[in-house]
Scaffold this active site. Structure first.
Site, PDB file in Angstrom:
ATOM      1  N   SER A  69       7.235   1.562   4.378  1.00 42.27           N
ATOM      2  CA  SER A  69       8.043   2.631   4.698  1.00 42.27           C
ATOM      3  C   SER A  69       7.239   3.973   5.160  1.00 42.27           C
ATOM      4  O   SER A  69       7.555   4.400   6.549  1.00 42.27           O
ATOM      5  CB  SER A  69       9.240   3.022   3.995  1.00 42.27           C
ATOM      6  OG  SER A  69       8.623   3.271   2.573  1.00 42.27           O
TER       7      SER A  69
ATOM      8  N   LYS B  56       1.428   7.926  -3.921  1.00 45.94           N
ATOM      9  CA  LYS B  56       1.712   8.432  -5.150  1.00 45.94           C
ATOM     10  C   LYS B  56       1.690   8.009  -6.293  1.00 45.94           C
ATOM     11  O   LYS B  56       2.741   6.880  -6.481  1.00 45.94           O
ATOM     12  CB  LYS B  56       3.205   9.429  -5.118  1.00 45.94           C
ATOM     13  CG  LYS B  56       3.213  10.359  -3.716  1.00 45.94           C
ATOM     14  CD  LYS B  56       4.632  10.781  -3.472  1.00 45.94           C
ATOM     15  CE  LYS B  56       4.876  11.769  -2.321  1.00 45.94           C
ATOM     16  NZ  LYS B  56       6.206  12.268  -1.859  1.00 45.94           N
TER      17      LYS B  56
ATOM     18  N   SER C 231       9.718  13.949   0.903  1.00 47.86           N
ATOM     19  CA  SER C 231       9.662  13.226   2.160  1.00 47.86           C
ATOM     20  C   SER C 231      10.342  11.903   2.004  1.00 47.86           C
ATOM     21  O   SER C 231       9.735  10.954   1.195  1.00 47.86           O
ATOM     22  CB  SER C 231       8.319  13.023   2.872  1.00 47.86           C
ATOM     23  OG  SER C 231       7.451  12.862   1.661  1.00 47.86           O
TER      24      SER C 231
ATOM     25  N   LYS D 141       6.332  12.802 -10.598  1.00 49.39           N
ATOM     26  CA  LYS D 141       7.759  12.979 -10.425  1.00 49.39           C
ATOM     27  C   LYS D 141       8.428  11.645 -10.205  1.00 49.39           C
ATOM     28  O   LYS D 141       9.609  11.496 -10.538  1.00 49.39           O
ATOM     29  CB  LYS D 141       8.124  13.911  -8.960  1.00 49.39           C
ATOM     30  CG  LYS D 141       7.433  13.171  -7.856  1.00 49.39           C
ATOM     31  CD  LYS D 141       8.095  12.120  -7.008  1.00 49.39           C
ATOM     32  CE  LYS D 141       7.305  11.497  -5.924  1.00 49.39           C
ATOM     33  NZ  LYS D 141       8.169  10.635  -5.143  1.00 49.39           N
TER      34      LYS D 141
ATOM     35  N   SER E  78      15.426   7.252  -2.542  1.00 52.56           N
ATOM     36  CA  SER E  78      14.365   7.047  -3.735  1.00 52.56           C
ATOM     37  C   SER E  78      14.665   5.580  -4.219  1.00 52.56           C
ATOM     38  O   SER E  78      15.222   5.227  -5.243  1.00 52.56           O
ATOM     39  CB  SER E  78      14.555   8.265  -4.588  1.00 52.56           C
ATOM     40  OG  SER E  78      13.621   7.815  -5.811  1.00 52.56           O
ATOM     41  N   ARG E  79      13.424   4.707  -4.078  1.00 49.60           N
ATOM     42  CA  ARG E  79      13.459   3.722  -4.879  1.00 49.60           C
ATOM     43  C   ARG E  79      13.229   3.653  -6.423  1.00 49.60           C
ATOM     44  O   ARG E  79      13.642   2.849  -6.942  1.00 49.60           O
ATOM     45  CB  ARG E  79      12.143   2.714  -4.310  1.00 49.60           C
ATOM     46  CG  ARG E  79      10.802   3.187  -4.450  1.00 49.60           C
ATOM     47  CD  ARG E  79       9.734   2.321  -3.856  1.00 49.60           C
ATOM     48  NE  ARG E  79       9.951   2.918  -2.241  1.00 49.60           N
ATOM     49  CZ  ARG E  79       8.856   2.392  -1.239  1.00 49.60           C
ATOM     50  NH1 ARG E  79       7.734   1.567  -1.739  1.00 49.60           N
ATOM     51  NH2 ARG E  79       9.103   2.732  -0.274  1.00 49.60           N
ATOM     52  N   ASN E  80      12.533   4.929  -6.539  1.00 47.29           N
ATOM     53  CA  ASN E  80      12.371   4.920  -8.134  1.00 47.29           C
ATOM     54  C   ASN E  80      13.680   5.582  -8.778  1.00 47.29           C
ATOM     55  O   ASN E  80      14.109   4.969  -9.770  1.00 47.29           O
ATOM     56  CB  ASN E  80      11.460   5.945  -8.407  1.00 47.29           C
ATOM     57  CG  ASN E  80       9.839   5.768  -7.872  1.00 47.29           C
ATOM     58  OD1 ASN E  80       9.204   5.006  -8.692  1.00 47.29           O
ATOM     59  ND2 ASN E  80       9.515   6.080  -6.679  1.00 47.29           N
TER      60      ASN E  80
ATOM     61  N   VAL F 233       7.468  -1.662  -3.797  1.00 45.10           N
ATOM     62  CA  VAL F 233       6.632  -1.296  -4.974  1.00 45.10           C
ATOM     63  C   VAL F 233       7.487   0.072  -5.305  1.00 45.10           C
ATOM     64  O   VAL F 233       7.836   0.842  -4.914  1.00 45.10           O
ATOM     65  CB  VAL F 233       5.364  -0.887  -4.542  1.00 45.10           C
ATOM     66  CG1 VAL F 233       4.602  -0.139  -5.977  1.00 45.10           C
ATOM     67  CG2 VAL F 233       4.488  -1.928  -4.047  1.00 45.10           C
TER      68      VAL F 233
ATOM     69  N   GLU G 269       6.736   2.548  -7.763  1.00 39.69           N
ATOM     70  CA  GLU G 269       5.204   3.187  -8.524  1.00 39.69           C
ATOM     71  C   GLU G 269       5.518   3.887  -9.850  1.00 39.69           C
ATOM     72  O   GLU G 269       4.710   4.062 -10.508  1.00 39.69           O
ATOM     73  CB  GLU G 269       4.691   4.431  -7.406  1.00 39.69           C
ATOM     74  CG  GLU G 269       4.204   3.867  -5.962  1.00 39.69           C
ATOM     75  CD  GLU G 269       2.778   2.983  -6.523  1.00 39.69           C
ATOM     76  OE1 GLU G 269       2.446   2.919  -7.602  1.00 39.69           O
ATOM     77  OE2 GLU G 269       2.286   2.930  -5.513  1.00 39.69           O
TER      78      GLU G 269
END
Length: 338
Positions: A13, A108, A141, A194, A257-259, A282, A284
């Protein structure tokens, strides 16, 4: 700036979104990936629907599976691959590249086993005669917003200011603006760490906690991120900038945000295996949690939120128990450093 040729390694992405920024600026963009179906989709249909269902890319953006063809006569290389394969891809680049280029990365995370920053890995694997000082591209971002040309401001960090300024000019336009920084350690650790706090913030949401709790984890999370970064040699001021608090806010508060989404699912009781399978991207923050926890133990840095998330992810601790353990920690002054 004259037209540059840029290889973007990683058609995920963020790699796709940054490719569009570069193309909008009139540069030749070559995306490299190892999934033939995805590469064919980009070249034939000008889409990358796994990440962006409704976005059509400019037909000038060309994708490749052949690394040698991708790197031929390029001016700059942008790494946007998952942390765990950064070293492997860097080794492949070093074996293929035949001229000196600007090396950038926009991933990141920390290398899982060595705990090293990604710029360190790139420095180790790509000989100096083939590269510039590494430039870290990082900041608040969401790819989903950048790809539709929403306003985005981030940071280009390098030990060499002129190289950072080159990247600043390479990317900046009317909707995408870069600031320079020479604190590579600070920018890089802020971007990696983060993600851990974002997992925690998402978990609080999944558990049904309110805005008070979410604000607290972001503020206290920033404090422990800063402590670890300073222990590694960063400037504390960096963490008050775009790559620090800016990135933490955008990652720790948004469904993009995937996290954050992974943490939200954990809070709602889903297993980590199911979360990773369902997301198809992924996360991270999961691997970075272990790396940061072990690094903090090694350096003697107090990181209670990171420790709690580590216990939940890697030792099956109940999330609510982990939260209340933090709430029952020894009383401290807010600006206490340890």
């Amino acid at each position: 700036m004259e037209k540059q040729t840029v290889a973007v390694l990683g058609p995920g992405s963020w790699g796709t979104a940054l490719s569009q920024v570069l193309n909008d600026n009139g540069h030749e963009v070559r995306i490299w990936g190892n999934l033939p179906e995805q590469i064919n989709e980009i070249n034939t249909h000008h889409t990358n629907k796994h990440y962006f269902k409704d976005v059509v890319l400019d037909e000038n953006i060309i994708a490749y599976t052949d690394l040698a063809e991708t790197l031929k006569n390029v001016d700059a290389i942008l790494f946007v691959v998952p942390t765990k394969v950064t070293r492997l891809v860097a080794q492949q680049v070093a074996q293929t590249l035949d001229h000196k280029v600007i090396i950038m990365h926009a991933s990141k995370g920390l290398e899982p086993d060595s705990h090293k920053r990604l710029s360190t890995i790139l420095e180790e694997e790509i000989p100096e005669h083939l590269r510039s000082d590494i430039v870290v591209v990082s900041g608040p971002s969401h790819a989903e917003e950048t790809i539709v040309r929403d306003l985005t401001l981030i940071t280009a960090a390098s030990k060499d200011l002129q190289t950072a300024q080159y990247v600043q000019e390479l990317f900046s336009n009317h909707y995408f603006r870069l600031y320079t920084n020479t604190d590579v350690i600070g920018v890089e650790t802020a971007g990696a760490l983060k993600n851990i706090i974002a997992v925690g913030a998402g978990a609080l949401h999944g558990l049904g906690f309110g805005d008070n709790a979410k604000a607290a984890i972001i503020a206290r999370g920033l404090a422990e991120i800063t402590r670890l970064g300073v222990a590694l040699g960063a400037s504390p001021l960096t963490y008050s900038g775009l790559s620090g608090v800016g990135d933490l806010i955008v990652t720790g508060t948004s469904i993009h945000s995937r996290n954050w989404r992974a943490g939200d699912a954990l809070g709602r009781g889903e297993s980590l295996a199911d979360i990773e399978a369902n997301m198809g991207m992924v996360i991270e923050g999961i691997s970075t949690t272990r790396a940061a926890y072990e690094l903090a133990q090694e350096l003697g840095v107090y990181m209670p939120i990171t420790q709690a998330i580590y216990q939940v992810i890697y030792h099956g601790t109940n999330i609510k128990d982990a939260i209340y353990d933090i709430m029952n920690n020894e009383f401290k002054a807010e600006n206490e450093w340890s």
